[in-house]
Enzyme design. Structure first.
Site, PDB file in Angstrom:
ATOM      1  N   GLU A  83      44.725 -36.495  -6.413  1.00 46.88           N
ATOM      2  CA  GLU A  83      45.316 -35.166  -6.531  1.00 46.88           C
ATOM      3  C   GLU A  83      44.867 -34.211  -5.415  1.00 46.88           C
ATOM      4  O   GLU A  83      45.491 -33.173  -5.207  1.00 46.88           O
ATOM      5  CB  GLU A  83      44.961 -34.552  -7.892  1.00 46.88           C
ATOM      6  CG  GLU A  83      45.664 -35.178  -9.083  1.00 46.88           C
ATOM      7  CD  GLU A  83      47.166 -34.958  -9.051  1.00 46.88           C
ATOM      8  OE1 GLU A  83      47.611 -33.959  -8.465  1.00 46.88           O
ATOM      9  OE2 GLU A  83      47.903 -35.810  -9.594  1.00 46.88           O
ATOM     10  N   GLU A 114      33.183 -55.204 -13.636  1.00 51.95           N
ATOM     11  CA  GLU A 114      32.201 -54.128 -13.736  1.00 51.95           C
ATOM     12  C   GLU A 114      30.764 -54.633 -13.702  1.00 51.95           C
ATOM     13  O   GLU A 114      29.827 -53.863 -13.527  1.00 51.95           O
ATOM     14  CB  GLU A 114      32.422 -53.324 -15.010  1.00 51.95           C
ATOM     15  CG  GLU A 114      32.108 -54.080 -16.293  1.00 51.95           C
ATOM     16  CD  GLU A 114      32.259 -53.206 -17.526  1.00 51.95           C
ATOM     17  OE1 GLU A 114      31.331 -53.227 -18.354  1.00 51.95           O
ATOM     18  OE2 GLU A 114      33.291 -52.525 -17.656  1.00 51.95           O
TER      19      GLU A 114
END
EC number: 4.2.1.126
Length: 300
Positions: A83, A114
């Protein structure tokens, strides 16, 4: 047993009968739990402030910011980083997200990614990470190996490191320079940290990126003046911003923006300082991108 001791893994006593509740009862309970998020963040604002100032310092000196996480935590980093270019007209390289499993993991969970500390190091090396940059390792549990590996590597290079977790005395906090631990209590759905923990982390990332951009001169008053006016909505927003700041008409705002190729900053300085585009651009550069200072310099 290690996981069972984490706050984010404990059972919420208010939702023990979750499977017996009506949909409205579930919604009311979730809403009550979500109300705790803002208050929990309020308690750790000094740590967030420290993070903002360190990120600002790094970016001012040519560094970059990296959000590193796995699963939901990684996706939050991707959302906030993506953004920044349209909102503040920053380079896509300035604020980046590095996610366990790569870009494809944003859409589909990649099991096991992960758990690899070393992969985080390789991923940062692929980004040419240096000591001028900053890492924010995001992990609700505070023990996810991937962001821990990134924080460890960054610290070894001499870069500033920040951890964002939802458990007290998290493992990742031991390795970071700035520890942000936002404690929210157990989730309504046990262990589902995409709920309160994720909401809190998203809000904190919003704070860090937005406050940093304000300090970098990307905002005038409370308006976006470095917005990348790449579509109709953003071009119209650019015109409204010019009108709000300078009191010119819609048509006049459009005419000036045509001259600046829809860059808002020089348009503001041109009108407020009553100067040409070249003079406005020079004033902005000489004042490091700060519009208010550029206008003052023309009147002094």
């Amino acid at each position: 047993m290690e996981l069972a001791g984490l706050t984010t893994e404990k059972r919420n006593t208010k939702s023990l009968q979750l499977d017996q509740m009506s949909s409205l009862e579930i919604l009311k309970l979730m809403n009550e739990e979500d109300k705790k998020v803002a208050l929990a963040i309020e308690a750790i604002l000094p740590q967030v402030d420290l993070a903002v100032n360190k990120v600002f310092h790094s970016l001012s000196l040519g560094g970059r910011l990296f959000y590193v996480g796995a699963g939901t935590s990684g996706r939050l980093g991707v959302m906030d980083a993506s953004e920044c270019p349209p909102t503040f007209m920053t380079s896509p390289d300035l604020i980046q997200a590095v996610m366990a499993g790569g870009e494809q993991a944003f859409f589909k969970a990649i099991e096991g990614s992960e758990d690899e500390e070393d992969q985080a190091i390789l991923d940062l090396k692929a980004k040419s990470f240096t000591k001028k940059d900053v890492v924010i390792g995001i992990t609700a549990s505070g023990r996810t190996p991937y962001p821990i590996g990134a924080v460890k590597y960054a610290k070894e290079l001499g870069a500033y490191t920040i951890s964002l977790s939802s458990n007290k005395e998290s493992v990742i906090s031991k390795y970071a320079d700035c520890n942000i631990e936002v404690i929210l209590g157990p989730e309504v759905l046990t262990g589902s940290t995409r709920l309160k923990a994720a909401s809190a982390h998203k809000m904190i990332l919003n704070m860090i990126s937005t406050a940093t951009m304000v300090k970098l001169g990307k905002v005038y008053e409370n308006l976006m003046v470095d917005v990348h006016a790449s579509n109709y909505k953003l071009r119209e927003r650019a015109k409204r911003n010019i009108m709000e700041i300078t009191n010119v008409t819609y048509e006049e705002a459009g005419e000036v923006l045509q001259q600046t190729n829809y860059e808002v900053k020089p348009a503001i300085v041109m009108i407020k300082g009553d100067v040409s585009l070249s003079v406005a651009r020079k004033a902005i550069v000489e004042n490091n991108g700060y519009v208010r200072n550029a206008i003052k310099s023309l009147s002094s």
